[in-house]
Design a protein around this motif. Structure first.
Motif, PDB file in Angstrom:
ATOM      1  N   CYS A 292      20.814 -38.849  57.398  1.00 52.88           N
ATOM      2  CA  CYS A 292      20.340 -38.589  56.037  1.00 52.88           C
ATOM      3  C   CYS A 292      20.885 -37.267  55.497  1.00 52.88           C
ATOM      4  N   ARG A 293      21.336 -37.305  54.249  1.00 52.01           N
ATOM      5  CA  ARG A 293      21.787 -36.096  53.552  1.00 52.01           C
ATOM      6  C   ARG A 293      21.171 -36.067  52.144  1.00 52.01           C
ATOM      7  N   GLN A 294      19.889 -36.409  52.069  1.00 55.71           N
ATOM      8  CA  GLN A 294      19.227 -36.484  50.773  1.00 55.71           C
ATOM      9  C   GLN A 294      18.576 -35.178  50.362  1.00 55.71           C
ATOM     10  N   ARG A 295      18.490 -34.212  51.281  1.00 49.99           N
ATOM     11  CA  ARG A 295      17.874 -32.926  50.946  1.00 49.99           C
ATOM     12  C   ARG A 295      18.657 -31.798  51.599  1.00 49.99           C
ATOM     13  N   SER A 296      18.813 -30.716  50.871  1.00 53.67           N
ATOM     14  CA  SER A 296      19.454 -29.531  51.447  1.00 53.67           C
ATOM     15  C   SER A 296      18.379 -28.703  52.161  1.00 53.67           C
ATOM     16  N   PRO A 297      18.770 -27.852  53.114  1.00 54.37           N
ATOM     17  CA  PRO A 297      20.134 -27.553  53.548  1.00 54.37           C
ATOM     18  C   PRO A 297      20.735 -28.691  54.371  1.00 54.37           C
ATOM     19  N   TYR A 298      22.053 -28.815  54.242  1.00 59.18           N
ATOM     20  CA  TYR A 298      22.761 -29.874  54.943  1.00 59.18           C
ATOM     21  C   TYR A 298      23.404 -29.331  56.215  1.00 59.18           C
ATOM     22  N   ALA A 311      23.771 -36.485  67.627  1.00 63.23           N
ATOM     23  CA  ALA A 311      23.132 -37.058  66.435  1.00 63.23           C
ATOM     24  C   ALA A 311      21.615 -36.917  66.527  1.00 63.23           C
ATOM     25  N   VAL A 312      21.062 -37.107  67.730  1.00 61.83           N
ATOM     26  CA  VAL A 312      19.622 -36.908  67.919  1.00 61.83           C
ATOM     27  C   VAL A 312      19.260 -35.451  67.658  1.00 61.83           C
ATOM     28  N   MET A 313      20.088 -34.520  68.128  1.00 67.04           N
ATOM     29  CA  MET A 313      19.829 -33.094  67.893  1.00 67.04           C
ATOM     30  C   MET A 313      19.866 -32.770  66.408  1.00 67.04           C
ATOM     31  N   ASP A 314      20.834 -33.329  65.686  1.00 64.78           N
ATOM     32  CA  ASP A 314      20.890 -33.134  64.230  1.00 64.78           C
ATOM     33  C   ASP A 314      19.623 -33.645  63.559  1.00 64.78           C
ATOM     34  N   THR A 315      19.157 -34.805  64.022  1.00 65.45           N
ATOM     35  CA  THR A 315      17.946 -35.389  63.446  1.00 65.45           C
ATOM     36  C   THR A 315      16.743 -34.479  63.666  1.00 65.45           C
ATOM     37  N   MET A 316      16.658 -33.857  64.850  1.00 62.03           N
ATOM     38  CA  MET A 316      15.560 -32.931  65.135  1.00 62.03           C
ATOM     39  C   MET A 316      15.660 -31.675  64.271  1.00 62.03           C
ATOM     40  N   ILE A 317      16.872 -31.147  64.118  1.00 63.01           N
ATOM     41  CA  ILE A 317      17.047 -29.932  63.315  1.00 63.01           C
ATOM     42  C   ILE A 317      16.676 -30.198  61.860  1.00 63.01           C
ATOM     43  N   ALA A 359      25.322 -22.930  66.248  1.00 60.07           N
ATOM     44  CA  ALA A 359      24.788 -21.855  65.398  1.00 60.07           C
ATOM     45  C   ALA A 359      23.682 -22.389  64.487  1.00 60.07           C
ATOM     46  N   ASP A 360      23.841 -23.617  63.986  1.00 59.81           N
ATOM     47  CA  ASP A 360      22.818 -24.202  63.109  1.00 59.81           C
ATOM     48  C   ASP A 360      21.523 -24.465  63.879  1.00 59.81           C
ATOM     49  N   LEU A 361      21.661 -24.901  65.115  1.00 60.21           N
ATOM     50  CA  LEU A 361      20.468 -25.167  65.924  1.00 60.21           C
ATOM     51  C   LEU A 361      19.675 -23.881  66.156  1.00 60.21           C
ATOM     52  N   PHE A 362      20.360 -22.835  66.624  1.00 59.09           N
ATOM     53  CA  PHE A 362      19.655 -21.592  66.928  1.00 59.09           C
ATOM     54  C   PHE A 362      19.136 -20.916  65.656  1.00 59.09           C
ATOM     55  N   ARG A 363      19.872 -21.067  64.556  1.00 57.00           N
ATOM     56  CA  ARG A 363      19.394 -20.510  63.286  1.00 57.00           C
ATOM     57  C   ARG A 363      18.090 -21.195  62.863  1.00 57.00           C
ATOM     58  N   SER A 364      18.021 -22.504  63.041  1.00 56.10           N
ATOM     59  CA  SER A 364      16.808 -23.238  62.664  1.00 56.10           C
ATOM     60  C   SER A 364      15.618 -22.837  63.532  1.00 56.10           C
ATOM     61  N   LEU A 365      15.850 -22.659  64.823  1.00 56.92           N
ATOM     62  CA  LEU A 365      14.765 -22.253  65.718  1.00 56.92           C
ATOM     63  C   LEU A 365      14.241 -20.866  65.363  1.00 56.92           C
ATOM     64  N   LEU A 366      15.128 -19.949  65.067  1.00 58.27           N
ATOM     65  CA  LEU A 366      14.698 -18.600  64.700  1.00 58.27           C
ATOM     66  C   LEU A 366      14.032 -18.588  63.322  1.00 58.27           C
ATOM     67  N   SER A 367      14.479 -19.461  62.427  1.00 59.22           N
ATOM     68  CA  SER A 367      13.804 -19.586  61.133  1.00 59.22           C
ATOM     69  C   SER A 367      12.392 -20.133  61.322  1.00 59.22           C
ATOM     70  N   LEU A 368      12.235 -21.046  62.272  1.00 60.86           N
ATOM     71  CA  LEU A 368      10.910 -21.576  62.579  1.00 60.86           C
ATOM     72  C   LEU A 368      10.003 -20.468  63.108  1.00 60.86           C
ATOM     73  N   ILE A 369      10.531 -19.601  63.953  1.00 57.83           N
ATOM     74  CA  ILE A 369       9.744 -18.463  64.444  1.00 57.83           C
ATOM     75  C   ILE A 369       9.345 -17.556  63.293  1.00 57.83           C
ATOM     76  N   ARG A 370      10.267 -17.339  62.370  1.00 54.17           N
ATOM     77  CA  ARG A 370       9.961 -16.518  61.200  1.00 54.17           C
ATOM     78  C   ARG A 370       8.826 -17.145  60.382  1.00 54.17           C
ATOM     79  N   PHE A 371       8.883 -18.458  60.213  1.00 54.98           N
ATOM     80  CA  PHE A 371       7.849 -19.181  59.464  1.00 54.98           C
ATOM     81  C   PHE A 371       6.506 -19.100  60.194  1.00 54.98           C
ATOM     82  N   LEU A 372       6.518 -19.342  61.487  1.00 51.03           N
ATOM     83  CA  LEU A 372       5.281 -19.297  62.274  1.00 51.03           C
ATOM     84  C   LEU A 372       4.650 -17.915  62.221  1.00 51.03           C
ATOM     85  N   THR A 373       5.460 -16.892  62.169  1.00 51.53           N
ATOM     86  CA  THR A 373       4.947 -15.523  62.082  1.00 51.53           C
ATOM     87  C   THR A 373       4.350 -15.246  60.708  1.00 51.53           C
TER      88      THR A 373
END
Length: 538
Positions: A292-298, A311-317, A359-373
């Motif tokens: 799916c590419r219906q919402r950004s960020p892509y 592909a499974v990892m992309d789906t999780m991210i 880089a996208d995977l680790f960026r998303s995880l750190l963004s999640l930490i930022r959100f949780l904080t």
């Protein structure tokens, strides 16, 4: 009968029995009725008659799901007849959906209250040909449901040819070279309402898909490895694809969320099987998968075949990036991060290196930490939040301590360290806010110590030279401004003096236990029953 079952009653079980047969005659009437259905499904005069018998059974099973009438289906055990019908069907894509959905409903009837015979049958079923037919039917259903999302918003990536995507969006009947009809373009609010109604009611088939995955190793193996028929998509690729569309819109309705949970549990079950995880990470088991590419960020667009695990990892991210809400679905996020942890743990142990946008995977995880904080006050007391916190911390710590075993290049490893250093202040606040140091189940100190180590080195190496925005920010936090090349050099130098004291067991986890998901699965069964009722009424 369908009209009677569709009505609302004060006391459904006794009222429906009274209307249909009478309390005094219900045993005889329904024993004979279910026996007749069983006989017709198994050996009716024609496939069409057998199909009608399946549809009647599906109508009664869904309409009487909250009554004692379903016990007659449990006592009779229609499983052999249903499987015989599937085996004999000659157009599996369409015909198999109804009987397989029926098995899902029957297998979930009070399965936590007694030993459901359909669950036992799922365990023992080993007819490879019938299993393959079922999986192709699941793939077809996933294509159909994905087409519903694309009909709301066409997200066909640039560079994908019409010929290569017609079958993917359910338009395979269109002749090559002929343009499909122009789809309407909906405004954002209208599209949102339409997405909230998806996936369609055919999604009830996903309940049986989960049950078969949970119970049957042969089904799991075929689901992952069954090749596509000529000109078609691989069934598992369709399943991944549909899940990616569902997850980008998971927050729009409780029903969509439930189906997302169900598919995520399928991924978890598959990945916790080491042999299947190996297959999904293999360069020899690639597929073309439309995500799916219906919402950004892509995420970066991958054209052509790719390793299924990526592909499974992309789906999780994508799920992590697109469902951030103050009322966070903690269980959905725990599943997504847990699946990433399991895949990467396997890659680390097996020394499997895959080309991937790490880089996208680790960026998303750190963004999640930022959100949780940021929203800790809303999330501290959420159910199972501790498991989510441990997963995200341990996944990053695993990257720091074992990245050399699965990251494809030194540059990818350096980039992870850079991101952790850049997020250092947030990591400290995150640790203190959730009191993570008090729990031995995570390795937060590993992340904080790495960040501190490099901050001290950056301070010692600081100068007055300019740098990029992110590099300047990292420099200001350590009292200096460094160029990107200088920071990269400091990170490389830092390996020599860095001692990563990661906790043991970062690459381990608790295996899936269905009993832990009892509440969710009961809700899921009710949602599937409601969908089947709509299908039957159409």
């Amino acid at each position: 009968m369908i009209a009677i079952l569709a009505k609302k009653y004060a006391n459904p079980s006794s009222d429906i029995i009274e209307v249909l047969a009478g309390l005094d005659y219900v045993d005889t009437a329904f024993t004979d009725f279910v026996g007749a259905l069983d006989s017709n499904i198994k050996s009716g005069k024609s496939l069409e008659l057998r199909q009608k018998a399946v549809e009647v059974a599906l109508a009664v099973a869904s309409g009487a799901y909250q009554t004692s009438l379903l016990t007659y289906f449990i006592q009779r055990d229609l499983f052999p007849s249903i499987m015989k019908f599937i085996q004999d069907s000659y157009t599996p894509e369409r015909i198999v959906v109804a009987p397989f959905t029926l098995i899902g409903l029957l297998a979930n009837y009070n399965k936590f209250e007694f030993q459901n015979p359909y669950q036992m049958r799922l365990n023992d079923f080993v007819n490879d040909g019938t299993i393959r037919k079922i999986i192709r039917s699941v793939g077809y259903a996933c294509q159909t449901m994905r087409a519903q999302y694309i009909n709301v918003q066409d997200d066909l990536p640039e560079g994908w040819s019409l010929a290569s995507t017609l079958s993917m969006i359910g338009l395979g009947v269109i002749a090559p070279g002929r343009k499909p009809a122009q789809k309407p373009v909906y405004d954002a609010e209208t599209a949102k309402k339409m997405f909230a109604e998806l996936p369609g009611e055919q999604a009830a088939i996903l309940l049986a898909t989960y049950d078969f995955t949970h119970a049957n190793k042969l089904f799991c193996s075929n689901l992952v490895t069954l090749p596509p028929e000529k000109g078609e998509e691989q069934p598992f690729a369709c399943f991944i694809s549909l899940t990616s569309y569902m997850l980008q819109h998971a927050h729009l309705s409780q029903r969509t969320t439930l189906y997302c949970h169900l598919n995520l549990m399928v991924f978890r079950l598959l990945i916790e099987d080491t042999l299947l995880c190996k297959r999904m990470c293999s360069e020899e088991n690639k597929a073309t998968i439309r995500l799916c590419r219906q919402r950004s960020p892509y995420l970066p667009l991958i054209q052509g075949e790719r390793v299924m695990a990526t592909a499974v990892m992309d789906t999780m991210i994508d799920a992590i990036n697109h469902n951030l809400r103050r009322r966070l679905d903690v269980e959905l996020y725990t599943l997504c991060v847990g699946i990433l942890l399991r895949i990467i743990s396997y890659m680390s142990r097996s020394r499997t290196r895959l080309q991937y946008h790490w880089a996208d995977l680790f960026r998303s995880l750190l963004s999640l930490i930022r959100f949780l904080t940021t929203y800790a006050s809303d999330l501290k007391d959420a159910s199972r939040i501790d498991t989510l916190l441990d997963h995200v911390v341990n996944l990053l710590a695993l990257g720091l301590s074992s990245g050399e075993y699965f990251l494809p290049t030194p540059a990818a490893y350096d980039d992870l360290f850079y991101k952790v250093v850049e997020t250092g202040d947030i990591l400290v606040k995150f640790r203190d806010t959730y009191r993570l140091s008090n729990r031995p189940s995570n390795s937060i100190d590993t992340l904080v110590n790495v960040s501190t180590h490099y901050k001290e080195m950056l301070a010692d190496n600081g100068g007055s030279s300019g740098g990029g925005g992110k590099t300047k920010a990292a420099g200001r936090r350590s009292g200096s401004q460094l160029t990107s090349l200088q920071v990269a050099e400091v990170i490389k130098q830092g390996y020599e003096t860095l001692s990563i004291q990661a906790k043991e067991g970062l690459d381990s986890w608790e295996n899936y236990r269905e009993a832990d998901e009892r509440t969710l699965l009961k809700k899921m069964a009710r949602a599937a029953v409601a969908d089947v009722r709509v299908l039957v009424a159409e």
